[in-house]
Scaffold this motif. Structure first.
Motif, PDB file in Angstrom:
ATOM      1  N   TRP A 198       1.631 -34.350  -6.425  1.00 11.63           N
ATOM      2  CA  TRP A 198       1.958 -35.078  -5.199  1.00 11.63           C
ATOM      3  C   TRP A 198       3.125 -36.035  -5.445  1.00 11.63           C
ATOM      4  CZ3 TRP A 198       2.034 -40.251  -3.853  1.00 11.63           C
ATOM      5  CH2 TRP A 198       2.108 -40.540  -2.479  1.00 11.63           C
ATOM      6  N   SER A 199       3.114 -36.724  -6.575  1.00 12.15           N
ATOM      7  CA  SER A 199       4.187 -37.672  -6.892  1.00 12.15           C
ATOM      8  C   SER A 199       5.528 -36.960  -7.057  1.00 12.15           C
ATOM      9  CB  SER A 199       3.847 -38.448  -8.167  1.00 12.15           C
ATOM     10  OG  SER A 199       2.661 -39.194  -8.005  1.00 12.15           O
ATOM     11  N   VAL A 200       5.505 -35.781  -7.689  1.00 14.40           N
ATOM     12  CA  VAL A 200       6.737 -34.998  -7.836  1.00 14.40           C
ATOM     13  C   VAL A 200       7.282 -34.608  -6.465  1.00 14.40           C
ATOM     14  CG1 VAL A 200       7.659 -32.786  -8.634  1.00 14.40           C
ATOM     15  CG2 VAL A 200       6.210 -34.146 -10.147  1.00 14.40           C
ATOM     16  N   ASP A 201       6.408 -34.190  -5.561  1.00 11.46           N
ATOM     17  CA  ASP A 201       6.859 -33.821  -4.212  1.00 11.46           C
ATOM     18  C   ASP A 201       7.454 -35.015  -3.475  1.00 11.46           C
ATOM     19  OD1 ASP A 201       6.136 -31.162  -4.439  1.00 11.46           O
ATOM     20  OD2 ASP A 201       4.133 -31.476  -3.590  1.00 11.46           O
ATOM     21  N   GLN A 202       6.853 -36.187  -3.645  1.00 14.73           N
ATOM     22  CA  GLN A 202       7.381 -37.378  -2.973  1.00 14.73           C
ATOM     23  C   GLN A 202       8.756 -37.756  -3.524  1.00 14.73           C
ATOM     24  OE1 GLN A 202       5.719 -38.729  -0.229  1.00 14.73           O
ATOM     25  NE2 GLN A 202       4.591 -36.843  -0.658  1.00 14.73           N
TER      26      GLN A 202
ATOM     27  N   LEU B 231      12.297 -37.847  -1.408  1.00 14.83           N
ATOM     28  CA  LEU B 231      13.147 -39.033  -1.366  1.00 14.83           C
ATOM     29  C   LEU B 231      14.566 -38.721  -1.836  1.00 14.83           C
ATOM     30  CD1 LEU B 231      10.643 -41.695  -2.754  1.00 14.83           C
ATOM     31  CD2 LEU B 231      11.534 -41.571  -0.413  1.00 14.83           C
ATOM     32  N   LEU B 232      14.682 -37.942  -2.904  1.00 12.60           N
ATOM     33  CA  LEU B 232      16.006 -37.610  -3.426  1.00 12.60           C
ATOM     34  C   LEU B 232      16.805 -36.763  -2.442  1.00 12.60           C
ATOM     35  CD1 LEU B 232      15.163 -36.887  -7.167  1.00 12.60           C
ATOM     36  CD2 LEU B 232      16.431 -38.829  -6.267  1.00 12.60           C
ATOM     37  N   LYS B 233      16.145 -35.784  -1.847  1.00 20.73           N
ATOM     38  CA  LYS B 233      16.848 -34.977  -0.850  1.00 20.73           C
ATOM     39  C   LYS B 233      17.220 -35.819   0.362  1.00 20.73           C
ATOM     40  CE  LYS B 233      16.291 -30.716  -0.149  1.00 20.73           C
ATOM     41  NZ  LYS B 233      15.815 -29.379   0.295  1.00 20.73           N
ATOM     42  N   GLY B 234      16.384 -36.807   0.677  1.00 20.69           N
ATOM     43  CA  GLY B 234      16.651 -37.677   1.814  1.00 20.69           C
ATOM     44  C   GLY B 234      17.882 -38.550   1.644  1.00 20.69           C
ATOM     45  N   ILE B 235      18.260 -38.809   0.388  1.00 23.07           N
ATOM     46  CA  ILE B 235      19.463 -39.630   0.165  1.00 23.07           C
ATOM     47  C   ILE B 235      20.653 -38.758  -0.240  1.00 23.07           C
ATOM     48  CG2 ILE B 235      18.161 -41.700  -0.433  1.00 23.07           C
ATOM     49  CD1 ILE B 235      18.739 -41.109  -3.392  1.00 23.07           C
ATOM     50  N   GLY B 236      20.515 -37.456  -0.029  1.00 19.53           N
ATOM     51  CA  GLY B 236      21.664 -36.580  -0.201  1.00 19.53           C
ATOM     52  C   GLY B 236      21.813 -35.907  -1.544  1.00 19.53           C
TER      53      GLY B 236
ATOM     54  N   GLU C 163      21.613 -32.969  -3.585  1.00 20.70           N
ATOM     55  CA  GLU C 163      21.520 -31.575  -3.181  1.00 20.70           C
ATOM     56  C   GLU C 163      21.076 -30.634  -4.281  1.00 20.70           C
ATOM     57  OE1 GLU C 163      25.277 -30.566  -1.508  1.00 20.70           O
ATOM     58  OE2 GLU C 163      25.020 -31.866   0.254  1.00 20.70           O
ATOM     59  N   GLN C 164      21.022 -31.109  -5.513  1.00 22.87           N
ATOM     60  CA  GLN C 164      20.545 -30.262  -6.598  1.00 22.87           C
ATOM     61  C   GLN C 164      19.915 -31.129  -7.678  1.00 22.87           C
ATOM     62  OE1 GLN C 164      23.810 -28.806  -9.340  1.00 22.87           O
ATOM     63  NE2 GLN C 164      25.024 -29.234  -7.509  1.00 22.87           N
ATOM     64  N   GLY C 165      18.931 -30.562  -8.350  1.00 24.28           N
ATOM     65  CA  GLY C 165      18.298 -31.319  -9.427  1.00 24.28           C
ATOM     66  C   GLY C 165      16.997 -30.690  -9.882  1.00 24.28           C
ATOM     67  N   MET C 166      16.357 -31.359 -10.816  1.00 20.10           N
ATOM     68  CA  MET C 166      15.053 -30.933 -11.319  1.00 20.10           C
ATOM     69  C   MET C 166      14.242 -32.178 -11.648  1.00 20.10           C
ATOM     70  SD  MET C 166      13.972 -28.462 -14.523  1.00 20.10           S
ATOM     71  CE  MET C 166      14.406 -29.619 -15.825  1.00 20.10           C
ATOM     72  N   ILE C 167      13.013 -32.219 -11.193  1.00 20.88           N
ATOM     73  CA  ILE C 167      12.069 -33.284 -11.535  1.00 20.88           C
ATOM     74  C   ILE C 167      10.982 -32.659 -12.394  1.00 20.88           C
ATOM     75  CG2 ILE C 167      10.462 -35.000 -10.654  1.00 20.88           C
ATOM     76  CD1 ILE C 167      12.029 -34.844  -7.977  1.00 20.88           C
ATOM     77  N   ASP C 168      10.744 -33.229 -13.554  1.00 20.50           N
ATOM     78  CA  ASP C 168       9.737 -32.704 -14.478  1.00 20.50           C
ATOM     79  C   ASP C 168       8.803 -33.840 -14.867  1.00 20.50           C
ATOM     80  OD1 ASP C 168       8.202 -31.533 -16.410  1.00 20.50           O
ATOM     81  OD2 ASP C 168       9.849 -31.041 -17.762  1.00 20.50           O
ATOM     82  N   ALA C 169       7.564 -33.753 -14.439  1.00 17.22           N
ATOM     83  CA  ALA C 169       6.557 -34.762 -14.780  1.00 17.22           C
ATOM     84  C   ALA C 169       5.501 -34.111 -15.660  1.00 17.22           C
ATOM     85  CB  ALA C 169       5.936 -35.349 -13.513  1.00 17.22           C
ATOM     86  N   GLY C 170       5.831 -33.954 -16.920  1.00 19.52           N
ATOM     87  CA  GLY C 170       4.880 -33.383 -17.862  1.00 19.52           C
ATOM     88  C   GLY C 170       4.450 -31.971 -17.527  1.00 19.52           C
ATOM     89  N   GLY C 171       5.388 -31.148 -17.059  1.00 23.64           N
ATOM     90  CA  GLY C 171       5.072 -29.760 -16.753  1.00 23.64           C
ATOM     91  C   GLY C 171       4.917 -29.454 -15.282  1.00 23.64           C
TER      92      GLY C 171
END
Length: 230
Positions: A75-79, A83-88, A90-98
């Motif tokens: 859930w935290s990764v989705d939030q 938020l990141l997409k909301g501030i523009g 456009e590309q990235g990766m979030i990794d929270a322990g898998g």
């Protein structure tokens, strides 16, 4: 289809199994397992907690402790992604322990840990967009007086589920969904889990490692993965 597997009071159950402190690679000392007469730990009644969605609040009516570890990370990764997409961004990766979300940009190579040899990958895949989560019953496991336990609890029994599944990696549209599915797939046999996934989450995909080290891969993996190397 999902709620029967989960229990809001799972932290109390884990503590009764001896998991009473933060888990680190150096296995802590687990001394005691407190089980009920049925050979498991008592599962709190659904009436022991009230939800107030409008106030974003809950009220406990008993002393069971709530554990959001089964859903909180995804859930935290989705939030964070929202938020990141909301501030523009456009590309990235979030990794929270898998538990991860990948979006935009060039495809990325991701490794899946070998549950029997943590320093090795059992498979690698190339992914350009989607969410991934992995659950494993070996990494967070411990022994109490010769009896083996792990951190995944079946919400109806208060026990570790009996399964030939050692590790699951799930691909889905969001990390919270992948997170939940990965844990549920650890609660049933590998073949039963794949049937359950196809029936309830046909757009999701999984890679399951069973206790013999075999990989079971759903064809739907091709929706998310550009290339898979095992």
């Amino acid at each position: 289809m999902v709620t029967k597997f989960f229990c809001h009071g799972s932290l109390s159950i884990l503590k009764n199994m001896g998991y009473e402190r933060p888990f680190q690679k150096q296995q802590p000392l687990f001394l005691e397992y407190k089980e009920n007469k049925k050979g498991g730990c008592s599962v709190p009644s659904r009436k022991s907690i009230s939800f107030f969605p409008n106030q974003k609040a809950v009220m406990k009516h008993t002393d069971e402790e709530i554990d959001l570890g089964g859903i909180g990370k995804g859930w935290s990764v989705d939030q964070a992604h929202r938020l990141l997409k909301g501030i523009g961004i456009e590309q990235g990766m979030i990794d929270a322990g898998g538990d991860m979300v990948i979006w935009g940009g060039a495809p990325r190579k991701i490794g899946i840990m070998n549950p029997f040899a943590e320093d090795e990958d059992i498979a690698n895949f190339i992914i350009g967009a989607g969410a991934v989560a992995t659950s494993n019953v070996l990494y967070r496991s411990w022994s109490v007086r010769g009896r083996r336990f792990h951190h995944i609890i079946h919400g109806q029994t208060g026990k570790n589920p009996e399964s030939d599944v050692v590790q699951t990696t799930v691909f889905a549209s969001c990390a919270s969904e992948a997170d939940v599915i990965a844990k549920i797939l650890c609660m049933m046999s590998a073949k039963e889990g794949i049937r359950w996934l196809n029936r309830h989450f046909p757009k999701a995909a999984c890679i399951i490692v069973n206790e013999s080290g075999q990989l079971l891969i759903t064809p739907s993996v091709s929706r998310y993965v550009e290339r898979l190397v095992v």
